[in-house]
Design a protein around this motif. Structure first.
Motif, PDB file in Angstrom:
ATOM      1  N   THR A  53       0.046  -3.488 -12.878  1.00 57.99           N
ATOM      2  CA  THR A  53       0.358  -2.313 -12.371  1.00 57.99           C
ATOM      3  C   THR A  53       0.721  -2.233 -11.033  1.00 57.99           C
ATOM      4  OG1 THR A  53      -1.510  -1.343 -13.868  1.00 57.99           O
ATOM      5  CG2 THR A  53      -0.580   0.042 -12.298  1.00 57.99           C
ATOM      6  N   VAL A  54       0.434  -2.870 -10.240  1.00 56.99           N
ATOM      7  CA  VAL A  54       0.944  -2.993  -8.774  1.00 56.99           C
ATOM      8  C   VAL A  54       2.267  -3.524  -8.925  1.00 56.99           C
ATOM      9  CG1 VAL A  54       0.764  -4.159  -6.398  1.00 56.99           C
ATOM     10  CG2 VAL A  54      -1.344  -3.122  -7.313  1.00 56.99           C
ATOM     11  N   LEU A  55       2.721  -4.405  -9.479  1.00 60.35           N
ATOM     12  CA  LEU A  55       3.834  -5.052  -9.749  1.00 60.35           C
ATOM     13  C   LEU A  55       4.759  -4.035 -10.139  1.00 60.35           C
ATOM     14  CD1 LEU A  55       3.276  -8.801 -10.743  1.00 60.35           C
ATOM     15  CD2 LEU A  55       4.457  -7.898  -8.622  1.00 60.35           C
ATOM     16  N   GLU A  56       4.319  -3.258 -11.405  1.00 59.06           N
ATOM     17  CA  GLU A  56       5.360  -2.572 -11.884  1.00 59.06           C
ATOM     18  C   GLU A  56       5.555  -1.329 -10.953  1.00 59.06           C
ATOM     19  OE1 GLU A  56       4.619   0.517 -15.746  1.00 59.06           O
ATOM     20  OE2 GLU A  56       4.358  -1.689 -16.285  1.00 59.06           O
ATOM     21  N   LEU A  57       4.701  -0.717 -10.465  1.00 61.21           N
ATOM     22  CA  LEU A  57       5.032   0.258  -9.243  1.00 61.21           C
ATOM     23  C   LEU A  57       6.149  -0.083  -8.323  1.00 61.21           C
ATOM     24  CD1 LEU A  57       1.142   1.753  -9.149  1.00 61.21           C
ATOM     25  CD2 LEU A  57       3.313   2.798 -10.014  1.00 61.21           C
ATOM     26  N   MET A  58       5.637  -1.301  -7.853  1.00 61.85           N
ATOM     27  CA  MET A  58       6.572  -1.962  -6.656  1.00 61.85           C
ATOM     28  C   MET A  58       8.044  -1.951  -7.252  1.00 61.85           C
ATOM     29  SD  MET A  58       4.118  -4.660  -4.961  1.00 61.85           S
ATOM     30  CE  MET A  58       5.397  -5.560  -3.795  1.00 61.85           C
TER      31      MET A  58
ATOM     32  N   ARG B 131       0.720  -1.148  -0.128  1.00 58.87           N
ATOM     33  CA  ARG B 131       0.093   0.004   0.064  1.00 58.87           C
ATOM     34  C   ARG B 131       0.839   1.281   0.129  1.00 58.87           C
ATOM     35  NH1 ARG B 131      -3.087   0.899   5.515  1.00 58.87           N
ATOM     36  NH2 ARG B 131      -1.116   1.980   5.846  1.00 58.87           N
ATOM     37  N   ALA B 132       1.939   1.283   0.848  1.00 59.65           N
ATOM     38  CA  ALA B 132       2.844   2.402   0.782  1.00 59.65           C
ATOM     39  C   ALA B 132       3.496   2.729  -0.585  1.00 59.65           C
ATOM     40  CB  ALA B 132       3.996   2.296   1.741  1.00 59.65           C
ATOM     41  N   VAL B 133       3.427   1.866  -1.526  1.00 61.47           N
ATOM     42  CA  VAL B 133       3.784   2.225  -2.860  1.00 61.47           C
ATOM     43  C   VAL B 133       2.856   2.785  -3.794  1.00 61.47           C
ATOM     44  CG1 VAL B 133       4.788   1.128  -5.027  1.00 61.47           C
ATOM     45  CG2 VAL B 133       5.620   0.349  -2.819  1.00 61.47           C
ATOM     46  N   LEU B 134       1.523   2.540  -3.545  1.00 60.08           N
ATOM     47  CA  LEU B 134       0.230   2.993  -4.379  1.00 60.08           C
ATOM     48  C   LEU B 134       0.202   4.193  -4.187  1.00 60.08           C
ATOM     49  CD1 LEU B 134      -1.548  -0.311  -3.988  1.00 60.08           C
ATOM     50  CD2 LEU B 134       0.166   0.123  -5.503  1.00 60.08           C
ATOM     51  N   ASP B 135      -0.297   4.805  -5.077  1.00 56.45           N
ATOM     52  CA  ASP B 135      -0.709   6.244  -5.031  1.00 56.45           C
ATOM     53  C   ASP B 135      -2.183   6.687  -5.244  1.00 56.45           C
ATOM     54  OD1 ASP B 135      -1.088   5.487  -7.612  1.00 56.45           O
ATOM     55  OD2 ASP B 135       0.321   7.271  -8.567  1.00 56.45           O
ATOM     56  N   ASN B 136      -2.942   5.743  -5.542  1.00 54.53           N
ATOM     57  CA  ASN B 136      -4.309   5.842  -5.808  1.00 54.53           C
ATOM     58  C   ASN B 136      -5.214   4.874  -4.946  1.00 54.53           C
ATOM     59  OD1 ASN B 136      -6.972   6.367  -6.491  1.00 54.53           O
ATOM     60  ND2 ASN B 136      -6.391   6.219  -8.733  1.00 54.53           N
ATOM     61  N   PRO B 137      -5.715   5.465  -3.656  1.00 47.63           N
ATOM     62  CA  PRO B 137      -6.298   4.548  -2.680  1.00 47.63           C
ATOM     63  C   PRO B 137      -7.588   3.940  -3.412  1.00 47.63           C
ATOM     64  CG  PRO B 137      -5.844   6.219  -1.584  1.00 47.63           C
ATOM     65  CD  PRO B 137      -5.421   6.486  -3.053  1.00 47.63           C
ATOM     66  N   SER B 138      -8.123   4.586  -4.216  1.00 48.74           N
ATOM     67  CA  SER B 138      -9.690   4.153  -4.667  1.00 48.74           C
ATOM     68  C   SER B 138      -9.476   2.912  -5.870  1.00 48.74           C
ATOM     69  CB  SER B 138     -10.407   5.301  -5.105  1.00 48.74           C
ATOM     70  OG  SER B 138      -9.622   5.825  -6.291  1.00 48.74           O
ATOM     71  N   ALA B 139      -8.382   3.041  -6.424  1.00 46.82           N
ATOM     72  CA  ALA B 139      -8.118   2.243  -7.692  1.00 46.82           C
ATOM     73  C   ALA B 139      -7.600   0.740  -7.175  1.00 46.82           C
ATOM     74  CB  ALA B 139      -6.732   2.589  -8.592  1.00 46.82           C
ATOM     75  N   TYR B 140      -7.034   0.771  -5.807  1.00 46.37           N
ATOM     76  CA  TYR B 140      -6.613  -0.386  -5.177  1.00 46.37           C
ATOM     77  C   TYR B 140      -7.330  -0.797  -4.033  1.00 46.37           C
ATOM     78  CZ  TYR B 140      -3.249   0.753  -8.814  1.00 46.37           C
ATOM     79  OH  TYR B 140      -2.582   0.822  -9.997  1.00 46.37           O
ATOM     80  N   ARG B 141      -8.338  -0.497  -4.163  1.00 42.18           N
ATOM     81  CA  ARG B 141      -9.403  -0.837  -2.566  1.00 42.18           C
ATOM     82  C   ARG B 141      -9.086  -2.176  -2.181  1.00 42.18           C
ATOM     83  NH1 ARG B 141     -14.644   2.384  -4.266  1.00 42.18           N
ATOM     84  NH2 ARG B 141     -13.931   4.335  -4.113  1.00 42.18           N
TER      85      ARG B 141
END
Length: 182
Positions: free
Chosen positions: A141-146, A106-116
């Motif tokens: 997308t999560v893997l790419e952001l991480m 979660r700390a890596v993600l920038d959009n809470p609503s997209a990854y509820r």
């Protein structure tokens, strides 16, 4: 697949990168937008293609500058089944991880609503694993952001979490998602 290509110049200069894709017996030009290129003070020219390059295809590139001859041609092939990312087929995937691992993601993600589902799993209080279910595209997308964050910060713990998540999704144990691993 979005590979990152980097060239180090001996001195900063105006530059233009040309990218070509093998097409039959020839190489066809691939449009590279100037917004896809970045240059830093050390003379590194980096291409972050916004369009996806095709798996299984052969590419070549060269760099032109105002101060030197063109670079030698450099060729690369995007693997047909890329070991850099999981090959996720179904539309929905469920992953079970501990709430503490979900918090790190979660700390890596920038959009809470997209990854509820991830945000919900990270807030659970549980001694066991907690499930999160999302569409395949969101997992990629999560893997790419991480991977992007892990590469930028040389974070080995985050790379291990990328590995864990990829395996839980049925992918390879050491994806790069096009980023450099520490």
């Amino acid at each position: 697949m979005h590979p990152v290509l980097t060239v180090r110049l001996t001195a900063p200069a105006e530059n233009r990168l040309q990218l070509f894709k093998k097409s039959g017996d020839f190489f066809a030009y691939v449009n590279v937008n100037s917004s896809d290129l970045t240059t830093n003070d050390q003379g590194d020219v980096t291409l972050y293609p916004r369009r996806e390059l095709e798996r299984g295809e052969l590419y070549r590139w060269e760099l032109y500058t105002t101060t030197s001859d063109p670079s030698p041609w450099c060729e690369f092939r995007i693997a047909a089944l890329a070991p850099t990312s999981p090959d996720l087929q179904s539309s929905l995937r469920t992953v079970r991880l501990s709430p503490s691992k979900w918090r790190k993601i979660r700390a890596v993600l920038d959009n809470p609503s997209a990854y509820r589902p991830i945000y919900a799993a990270s807030k659970r209080v549980s001694k066991g694993d907690v499930a999160a279910k999302m569409e395949t595209q969101k997992w990629e997308t999560v893997l790419e952001l991480m991977a992007e964050r892990a590469s930028a910060t040389d974070d080995l713990k985050l790379w291990r979490l990328v590995d864990t998540l990829s395996v839980k999704l049925g992918g390879p144990p050491d994806p790069t998602m096009g980023f450099t691993r520490a």
